[in-house]
Design an enzyme around this catalytic site. Structure first.
Site, PDB file in Angstrom:
ATOM      1  N   GLU A  40       0.819  -1.222   0.000  1.00  0.00           N
ATOM      2  CA  GLU A  40       0.000   0.000   0.000  1.00  0.00           C
ATOM      3  C   GLU A  40       0.850   1.270   0.000  1.00  0.00           C
ATOM      4  O   GLU A  40       0.417   2.313  -0.495  1.00  0.00           O
ATOM      5  CB  GLU A  40      -0.957   0.006   1.189  1.00  0.00           C
ATOM      6  CG  GLU A  40      -2.099  -1.004   1.089  1.00  0.00           C
ATOM      7  CD  GLU A  40      -1.726  -2.380   1.632  1.00  0.00           C
ATOM      8  OE1 GLU A  40      -0.536  -2.615   1.940  1.00  0.00           O
ATOM      9  OE2 GLU A  40      -2.644  -3.220   1.749  1.00  0.00           O
TER      10      GLU A  40
ATOM     11  N   PHE B  13     -11.209  -7.674  13.717  1.00  0.00           N
ATOM     12  CA  PHE B  13     -10.127  -8.093  12.823  1.00  0.00           C
ATOM     13  C   PHE B  13      -9.820  -6.987  11.804  1.00  0.00           C
ATOM     14  O   PHE B  13     -10.714  -6.459  11.169  1.00  0.00           O
ATOM     15  CB  PHE B  13     -10.521  -9.381  12.095  1.00  0.00           C
ATOM     16  CG  PHE B  13      -9.472  -9.831  11.112  1.00  0.00           C
ATOM     17  CD1 PHE B  13      -8.207 -10.211  11.547  1.00  0.00           C
ATOM     18  CD2 PHE B  13      -9.737  -9.846   9.752  1.00  0.00           C
ATOM     19  CE1 PHE B  13      -7.232 -10.610  10.647  1.00  0.00           C
ATOM     20  CE2 PHE B  13      -8.764 -10.237   8.839  1.00  0.00           C
ATOM     21  CZ  PHE B  13      -7.507 -10.628   9.287  1.00  0.00           C
ATOM     22  N   GLN B  14      -8.568  -6.671  11.676  1.00  0.00           N
ATOM     23  CA  GLN B  14      -8.084  -5.617  10.781  1.00  0.00           C
ATOM     24  C   GLN B  14      -8.741  -4.270  11.064  1.00  0.00           C
ATOM     25  O   GLN B  14      -8.949  -3.476  10.155  1.00  0.00           O
ATOM     26  CB  GLN B  14      -8.243  -6.012   9.297  1.00  0.00           C
ATOM     27  CG  GLN B  14      -7.292  -7.151   8.924  1.00  0.00           C
ATOM     28  CD  GLN B  14      -7.139  -7.374   7.431  1.00  0.00           C
ATOM     29  OE1 GLN B  14      -8.066  -7.123   6.666  1.00  0.00           O
ATOM     30  NE2 GLN B  14      -5.978  -7.856   7.017  1.00  0.00           N
TER      31      GLN B  14
ATOM     32  N   LYS C  42     -17.480  -0.956   6.079  1.00  0.00           N
ATOM     33  CA  LYS C  42     -17.964  -1.908   5.089  1.00  0.00           C
ATOM     34  C   LYS C  42     -19.489  -1.873   4.953  1.00  0.00           C
ATOM     35  O   LYS C  42     -20.014  -1.998   3.845  1.00  0.00           O
ATOM     36  CB  LYS C  42     -17.502  -3.314   5.492  1.00  0.00           C
ATOM     37  CG  LYS C  42     -17.611  -4.321   4.372  1.00  0.00           C
ATOM     38  CD  LYS C  42     -16.944  -5.643   4.759  1.00  0.00           C
ATOM     39  CE  LYS C  42     -17.001  -6.633   3.608  1.00  0.00           C
ATOM     40  NZ  LYS C  42     -16.373  -7.919   3.973  1.00  0.00           N
TER      41      LYS C  42
ATOM     42  N   MET D 184      24.658   8.762   1.611  1.00  0.00           N
ATOM     43  CA  MET D 184      24.602  10.005   2.379  1.00  0.00           C
ATOM     44  C   MET D 184      24.935   9.736   3.840  1.00  0.00           C
ATOM     45  O   MET D 184      25.599  10.546   4.498  1.00  0.00           O
ATOM     46  CB  MET D 184      23.226  10.661   2.237  1.00  0.00           C
ATOM     47  CG  MET D 184      23.175  12.104   2.689  1.00  0.00           C
ATOM     48  SD  MET D 184      24.333  13.156   1.791  1.00  0.00           S
ATOM     49  CE  MET D 184      23.290  13.808   0.490  1.00  0.00           C
TER      50      MET D 184
END
Lengths: 587, 181
Positions: free
Chosen positions: A52, A114-115, A164, A487
């Site tokens: 993502e 969940f999630q 949802k 760097m």
């Protein structure tokens, strides 16, 4: 009722009405209704990323190269948290992206489902605004408002969290005629006050040692702003320097352009900033990598700051005159005001600043971007120069990762158009360039898109090569491979007694084989004499390429201002430059 | 020795006390946005008071008492102004031009003589006894922050058992009202 539709359908209807053609995303449980609806909307193409964060950077690349908002769609929980780096990156660099996240159903919110995560809580400090949609009646209004907030004023990321059950529910789609938000509410703030602009014109006429210091705000303001900037520069004869984000707003090879300023900026740009009597900041924000030591920053100048964001004024540097407004509108007024001064204005003004230009030409003679080339080993600066020479005839889009390669790209690749240079400046996100290149290529399908990368950065989001292969996006990943986090290594050399703690990567993948594993082409260049031929080979391939350019391991990026130092104390990379103990503290 | 830092602050500037009044949409998360801005950017909050003041327009008024250098105070105002649910921001200096009040509920549990002493102390302010038993009083006191600070200090030896304070609320003097920006 024709307008009655599910929340999922409403999402797509909004995207269609907003003119969105591409979304970057990754499905998951809490966005399945939206993914189910995707098949009914042929106008919108979904690009499936591999992580993502990649969707977020791709959306940024898309937005920065097209001037349109980038859209990403991810699931709840880990899908949302994985976007946080990209959202913060977009927030720091003022990139308009719209992040749509799924959320667990409303009745499960707060139960550690969940999630589930507190998406709006987590992303509150890294978005311009975010919304949790709790009622289907609000969905379409919120979605339209999200686009409006992302695009108006100082652009930035927004997030809409859609549970949802809301995606399943049916409601009426409403497209608001006009959205009242802060920028439309305070119209005056966008147009710049006429008296302030008059005062700028007066300062311009009085000045003997002027400099224009321009930033990403010019590019965000659109093509009209860059056109007006060019007009202003030619009208006044003033020298102009640019921040990292502003590159391309003004042609990089124009003689009035002094190159980039700041920590790795040119000698002439930084000295001109230090010694000027008038500094006009257009769409930049006096970032610490630009100013160096604040107390000694440009001590004798009148400072003008033109910015659309009132909170940018006096945040880091106190200015004498602030003009709050959109760059294109303010410059439009300023240019026409200067033109009213008669046709001889440009000439008389040039004479007045002749001595100043002579000083600048003397600084230029230092040739601060020069480096000692080698016949045996590829110098990274040389590689960027060759890449530039071999691609400058085409309309080329460059993204970068973060580190030495990024600064060398900024120094040695010259841009003459805006929206061709996409780099993570504010947040400094390693791993930005590859997914950003994907977004740029999606927005500009026929154009050449190159990610000038470091081998350490690019490994952070390397999996997105798989995305490039899947969608036949012919991005070129040009890795300046020095086996070090360059760097970090440079700072350790200069400031930590060459204690190269954990900055060497002892086990790197074979990038040519890695390219083959992804199903694209890998090319390696080891020697300076084969560089041109290999770059041309890369350019001739109509598909994604990973180019492993093996460069000098020990090269440092100069010039350099150690932070805590003022602009007129630069390291130019000569052996005699020693860093004092005090300087070591202040980087 | 610290090896590496961005830079060190070199100047010490004068700290001023100010009150910011923020008119916001009364919606979920709005207080978190305002408070998160303060903690995220390292600004102080000395006290905070918030309630809906206009039901028909769904507007809440947040009163934040804070302190900082003039530069920081200017940033606080401008950063608050950028938040989407914020309608307007007023910046009141904490001086004689600003009306400031705080309300406190103070429960004293003690002997009769101490309770009388406590009552005497409270009488110096606008006060009421809103609950009383043989061994306890609950005072409602409305006064400035400093006055309540002092009162609490004096009530402690007299058996102050519980103190609850609203935080400062503020308003301009006279007929003027605060216009947008």
């Amino acid at each position: 009722m024709s307008n009655l539709m599910t929340g999922a359908a409403m999402v797509f209807r909004t995207l269609e009405d907003q003119g969105v053609r591409h979304i970057f995303g990754y499905p998951g449980g809490a966005v399945l209704p939206i993914y189910d609806e995707l098949k009914n909307h042929k106008k919108i193409k979904h690009i499936l990323v591999r992580h993502e964060q990649g969707a977020g950077h791709a959306a940024e690349g898309y937005a920065r190269s097209s001037g349109k908002p980038g859209v990403l769609l991810v699931t709840s929980g880990p899908g949302a948290t994985n976007t946080v780096t990209a959202l913060t990156d977009a927030y720091m660099d003022s990139v308009p992206i719209v992040c749509l996240t799924g959320q667990v159903p409303t009745h499960l919110i707060g139960t550690d489902a969940f999630q589930e995560c507190d998406t709006t809580g987590i992303t509150r400090p890294c978005t311009k605004h975010n919304w949790l949609v709790k009622d289907i009646k609000e969905l379409s209004l919120i979605l339209h408002k999200a686009f409006d907030v992302a695009m108006t004023g100082r652009p930035g990321p927004v997030l809409v969290d859609i549970p949802k059950d809301i995606q399943f529910q049916k409601g009426r789609y409403v497209r608001p005629k006009k959205i009242i938000n802060k920028s439309t509410k305070n119209n005056i703030e966008i147009n710049g006050k006429d008296n302030d602009i008059k005062a700028v014109a007066t300062l311009i006429k009085k000045s003997f040692k002027p400099i224009l210091y321009t930033g990403g705000g010019v590019i965000n303001s659109g093509l009209a702003a860059t056109r007006l900037l060019r007009e202003l520069v030619s009208l006044t004869g003033f020298p102009i320097t640019s921040t990292l984000q502003g590159l391309g707003a003004f042609p990089g090879n124009n003689p009035q352009f002094l190159g980039m300023l700041g920590m790795h900026g040119t000698y002439e740009a930084n000295n001109a900033m230090h010694d000027c009597d008038l500094m006009i900041n257009i769409g930049a924000r006096f970032d610490d990598r630009i100013t160096g030591k604040i107390d000694d920053f440009s001590p004798r100048s009148k400072k003008v700051h033109i910015d659309i964001d009132p909170s940018s004024i006096n945040k880091n540097v106190a200015v004498d005159l602030a003009v709050i407004g959109d760059v294109k509108i303010v410059l439009g007024k300023l240019v026409s005001l200067l033109k009213q001064n008669g046709s001889d204005f440009a000439n008389s003004n040039r004479q007045k600043i002749t001595a100043w230009w002579n000083e600048i030409e003397n600084w230029r003679k230092k040739n601060s971007l020069s480096f000692v080339n080698s016949g045996k080993i590829i110098k990274p600066q040389f590689a960027v120069q060759r890449l530039y020479e071999l691609t400058k005839a085409q309309d080329t889009f460059i993204t970068t990762e973060v580190g030495q390669h990024q600064m060398w790209a900024a120094q040695h690749y010259k841009f003459d158009k805006p929206n061709r240079w996409m780099t993570s400046g504010g947040l400094g996100t390693m791993g930005f360039g590859l997914p950003a290149a994907i977004g740029v290529q999606v927005a500009n399908p026929e154009k050449l898109v190159i990610d000038i990368a470091g081998e350490a950065s690019v490994l952070m989001t390397m999996q997105e090569m798989s995305t490039a292969v899947q969608y036949e996006l012919p991005i070129k990943i040009f890795i300046l491979n020095n086996r070090y986090m360059g760097m970090v290594r440079q700072w350790q050399e200069l400031l930590h007694e060459k204690n190269y703690s954990e900055s060497y990567i002892a086990a790197l993948p074979d990038f040519v084989k890695l390219a083959e594993a992804y199903g694209c082409v890998g090319i390696r260049a080891n020697k300076p004499e084969e560089l041109d031929r290999k770059i041309e080979q890369m350019l001739s391939i109509n598909g994604p390429v990973i180019f492993d350019c093996v460069v000098d391991k020990a090269e440092n990026c100069y010039p350099m201002i150690l932070s805590g130092k003022p602009h007129n104390q630069m390291l130019l990379g000569k052996k005699e430059d020693k860093v004092s103990n005090k300087g070591k503290i202040l980087v | 020795m610290v090896k590496s830092a961005y830079s060190f602050a070199t100047k010490k500037e004068k700290i001023e006390k100010h009150i910011f009044i923020v008119w916001v949409d009364n919606e979920a998360g709005v207080l978190a946005r305002v408070v998160g801005l303060f903690s995220g950017r390292g600004y102080n909050i000395d006290s905070l008071a918030v309630a809906e003041v206009d039901r028909s327009n769904n507007i809440s008024r947040i009163t934040i008492s804070t302190s900082g250098t003039p530069k920081v105070l200017q940033q606080i105002k401008l950063q608050l102004g950028k938040l989407v649910p914020v309608h307007k921001v007023a910046d009141f200096p904490q001086n004689k031009k600003t009306l400031m009040r705080e309300m406190a509920l103070l429960k004293v549990v003690s002997s009769r003589s101490h309770l009388e002493k406590a009552k005497k102390l409270c009488k110096k302010h606008k006060y009421a006894i809103i609950d009383r038993t043989g061994k306890s009083y609950v005072f409602e006191v409305s006064a400035s922050k400093n006055e309540i600070d002092n009162l609490i200090k004096k009530l402690q030896p007299l058996g102050l058992a519980s103190a609850s304070r609203t935080g400062v609320v503020a308003m301009t003097k006279g007929s003027e009202i605060y216009k947008q920006y």
